[in-house]
Scaffold this active site. Structure first.
Site, PDB file in Angstrom:
ATOM      1  N   HIS A  82       0.851  -1.097   0.020  1.00 48.58           N
ATOM      2  CA  HIS A  82      -0.011   0.133   0.013  1.00 48.58           C
ATOM      3  C   HIS A  82       0.767   1.370  -0.022  1.00 48.58           C
ATOM      4  O   HIS A  82       1.726   1.304   0.749  1.00 48.58           O
ATOM      5  CB  HIS A  82      -0.908   0.079   1.062  1.00 48.58           C
ATOM      6  CG  HIS A  82      -1.816   1.310   1.267  1.00 48.58           C
ATOM      7  ND1 HIS A  82      -2.842   1.527   0.581  1.00 48.58           N
ATOM      8  CD2 HIS A  82      -1.655   2.527   1.883  1.00 48.58           C
ATOM      9  CE1 HIS A  82      -3.393   2.836   1.032  1.00 48.58           C
ATOM     10  NE2 HIS A  82      -2.578   3.428   1.765  1.00 48.58           N
ATOM     11  N   ASP A 161     -15.536   2.881   6.646  1.00 52.06           N
ATOM     12  CA  ASP A 161     -14.535   3.816   6.280  1.00 52.06           C
ATOM     13  C   ASP A 161     -14.873   4.718   4.997  1.00 52.06           C
ATOM     14  O   ASP A 161     -14.649   5.927   4.718  1.00 52.06           O
ATOM     15  CB  ASP A 161     -13.325   3.218   5.772  1.00 52.06           C
ATOM     16  CG  ASP A 161     -12.204   4.152   5.312  1.00 52.06           C
ATOM     17  OD1 ASP A 161     -11.715   5.180   5.973  1.00 52.06           O
ATOM     18  OD2 ASP A 161     -11.795   4.191   4.140  1.00 52.06           O
ATOM     19  N   ARG A 168     -14.657  13.299   5.885  1.00 49.79           N
ATOM     20  CA  ARG A 168     -13.384  13.704   6.309  1.00 49.79           C
ATOM     21  C   ARG A 168     -12.930  14.948   5.208  1.00 49.79           C
ATOM     22  O   ARG A 168     -12.509  15.935   5.499  1.00 49.79           O
ATOM     23  CB  ARG A 168     -12.326  12.689   6.461  1.00 49.79           C
ATOM     24  CG  ARG A 168     -12.562  12.032   7.853  1.00 49.79           C
ATOM     25  CD  ARG A 168     -11.684  10.844   8.019  1.00 49.79           C
ATOM     26  NE  ARG A 168     -10.083  11.127   7.883  1.00 49.79           N
ATOM     27  CZ  ARG A 168      -9.140  10.218   7.423  1.00 49.79           C
ATOM     28  NH1 ARG A 168      -9.574   8.944   7.059  1.00 49.79           N
ATOM     29  NH2 ARG A 168      -7.939  10.687   7.346  1.00 49.79           N
ATOM     30  N   SER A 183      -8.227   4.259   8.906  1.00 50.36           N
ATOM     31  CA  SER A 183      -9.034   4.080   7.547  1.00 50.36           C
ATOM     32  C   SER A 183      -8.214   3.316   6.704  1.00 50.36           C
ATOM     33  O   SER A 183      -8.470   2.314   5.815  1.00 50.36           O
ATOM     34  CB  SER A 183      -8.991   5.630   6.840  1.00 50.36           C
ATOM     35  OG  SER A 183      -9.043   5.674   5.492  1.00 50.36           O
ATOM     36  N   LYS A 187      -9.084  -1.160   5.770  1.00 55.96           N
ATOM     37  CA  LYS A 187      -9.138  -1.842   4.418  1.00 55.96           C
ATOM     38  C   LYS A 187      -8.129  -2.787   4.260  1.00 55.96           C
ATOM     39  O   LYS A 187      -8.312  -3.545   3.389  1.00 55.96           O
ATOM     40  CB  LYS A 187      -9.170  -0.416   3.448  1.00 55.96           C
ATOM     41  CG  LYS A 187     -10.259   0.466   3.501  1.00 55.96           C
ATOM     42  CD  LYS A 187     -10.125   1.611   2.549  1.00 55.96           C
ATOM     43  CE  LYS A 187      -9.100   2.721   2.987  1.00 55.96           C
ATOM     44  NZ  LYS A 187      -9.211   3.785   2.651  1.00 55.96           N
TER      45      LYS A 187
HETATM   46  N1  URA Z   1      -5.777   6.718   2.461  1.00 59.05           N
HETATM   47  C1  URA Z   1      -6.613   6.211   3.038  1.00 59.05           C
HETATM   48  O1  URA Z   1      -7.199   5.414   2.564  1.00 59.05           O
HETATM   49  N2  URA Z   1      -7.123   6.939   4.083  1.00 59.05           N
HETATM   50  C2  URA Z   1      -6.704   7.841   4.586  1.00 59.05           C
HETATM   51  O2  URA Z   1      -7.303   8.405   5.682  1.00 59.05           O
HETATM   52  C3  URA Z   1      -5.554   8.700   4.091  1.00 59.05           C
HETATM   53  C4  URA Z   1      -4.957   7.803   2.922  1.00 59.05           C
END
Ligand code: URA
Length: 433
Positions: A82, A161, A168, A183, A187
């Site tokens: 990621h 999320d 957000r 967040s 995921k």
């Molecule tokens: N990427 C995400 O998926 N969430 C965040 O809060 C910041 C970057």
């Protein structure tokens, strides 16, 4: 328990219990709590913060708001990657075939780009026909068949999320460590992999502006690993200048293919080797992981795996040997500066914004993309340029702004110096669990 008392407690700086966090996040995920209460909770959390226990409970609750992908049917070590997002960041498309050619299974759920950072799905969509949505069965099959599965993230993964992230964005509560941790890790943990390598970026083109902030975020992200007992490590790297030379969907895919064919684009190669090395280490490999990663790039096995990946997903694999088959912009403009000097900076965020205006990215979620649009840089930090040298080419068809304005923006991204400047050092550290 009621939502107002949870918001009040956080507003007053108290520590929430696991029950309270579960109750609130359940309500977000199943839609019973309204946006105004979710927004108030976000602002209270943003201002008051969360301790380690609360952040863990938040991550767990967000993870449990949706499906956890079952990868138990995959043979071998599954390792995800990621990136916290950057400009010209096409690393996923390089490391996935490298790692798969070395026997790892690479499951990746990705998103589309919004704002100045691009999205993996948009880049893959630049290959005609490439399938970027797989259901769970097809995802597992793809991992067993070719070692890579990449799909648009489904609605069922961490739905809490999805709702919170959208709020957000519009409540100025994005850059909060507990909220980012919850967040990202909800995921990533939902994706079911055995291992995860995080590419945490800092600099003007990234979320985190300083190395210190990036290191802090990386430590928080890694500390969530025990929730699903996965192995995690993080690379911390500099995103002050764009990664590689190409920014824009088809342009970036061309650069990916060139790197897989052996072009030494130093920063892309360096980061890809480091990430694949980390993935191998997480899998328990005890050999010289850096050597293995270098070899798979040099001996063409990563390129062969990329070819297999495109063909498996019904993409047009002829693009690999014939770049004219990629979507092409109808116009191009060379961009020169009115000065000579050493390039001391190429402001990544500005280049990312200019690429969006060229048509390569979205200003709003519903915007359509021009896959052929974008920017090709001809120089990088440390290079000497003469007055009138082309430093970049702008590719566009129907740009979102006047091309002359975009060109002016691009010129403003370059800083020159009379003194020689060292190349940008990208990887500054690796943080392990
Ligand atoms: N990427 C995400 O998926 N969430 C965040 O809060 C910041 C970057």
């Amino acid at each position: 328990m009621d939502p107002v008392s949870v918001i009040r407690k956080k507003r007053d700086g108290e520590v929430l219990s696991r029950k309270e966090i579960n109750f609130f996040i359940d309500g977000i995920g199943n839609g019973t709590l309204p946006d105004y209460q979710a927004a108030a909770f976000l602002m209270a959390t943003y201002i008051r913060g969360m301790n380690a226990d609360e952040t863990r409970w938040l991550t767990e609750a967000m993870l449990n708001s949706g499906e956890v992908v079952d990868l138990s049917g995959v043979k071998g070590f599954t390792c995800d990657k990621h990136s916290t997002g950057g400009v010209g960041d096409k690393i996923t498309m390089i490391i996935a075939p490298m790692a798969a050619a070395l026997g790892l299974k690479v499951p990746m759920y990705s998103g589309k780009g919004l704002g100045h950072t691009g999205g993996t799905i948009d880049k893959l969509d630049a290959i005609t026909g490439f399938r970027t949505t797989l259901d769970t069965d097809a995802f597992v099959r793809s991992l067993n068949d070719i070692g890579i599965a990449n799909s648009m993230q489904t609605e069922t993964i961490a739905p809490a999320d999805k709702r919170l992230y959208a709020l957000r964005d519009v409540t100025a509560t994005v850059d909060s460590i507990p909220l980012i941790t919850g967040s990202i890790m909800s995921k990533k943990l939902a994706c079911g992999a055995d291992g995860l390598v995080l590419d945490v970026k800092f600099g003007n083109g990234a979320f985190m502006k300083t190395e210190k902030e990036a290191r802090e975020l990386a430590s928080w992200l890694i500390s969530m690993a025990p929730i699903r007992n996965i192995r995690v490590s993080a690379l911390i790297d500099n995103m002050d200048d764009p990664l590689g030379y190409m920014v824009g969907n088809a342009l970036e895919m061309m650069e990916v293919i060139e790197v897989l064919k052996g072009k030494p684009v130093i920063d892309l190669v360096e980061i890809s080797i480091a990430i694949v090395g980390e993935m191998l280490q997480l899998s328990g490999e005890t050999g010289d992981v850096e050597k293995m990663a270098k070899e798979v790039l040099a001996n063409g096995r990563a390129l062969a795996k990329f070819r297999e990946w495109v063909a498996y997903n019904e993409g047009d694999a002829t693009i690999i040997d014939d770049f004219s088959r990629f979507p092409q912009a109808t116009s191009r403009m060379e961009i020169a500066l009115g000065q000579a000097g050493y390039v001391s900076k190429i402001h990544a965020k500005i280049i990312g914004e200019a690429a969006v205006y060229s048509g390569a990215g979205r200003l709003a979620k519903e915007d359509t993309l021009d896959y052929g649009a974008g920017i090709e840089l001809h120089v990088r930090r440390g290079d000497w340029i003469e007055v009138g040298d082309s430093v970049a080419t702008l590719y566009y068809s129907k740009s979102r702004r006047n091309p002359d304005e975009i060109a002016q923006l691009i010129r403003g991204a370059f800083q020159l110096s009379e003194k020689s400047v060292p190349p940008l050092k990208r990887i500054v550290s690796t943080i392990r669990q």
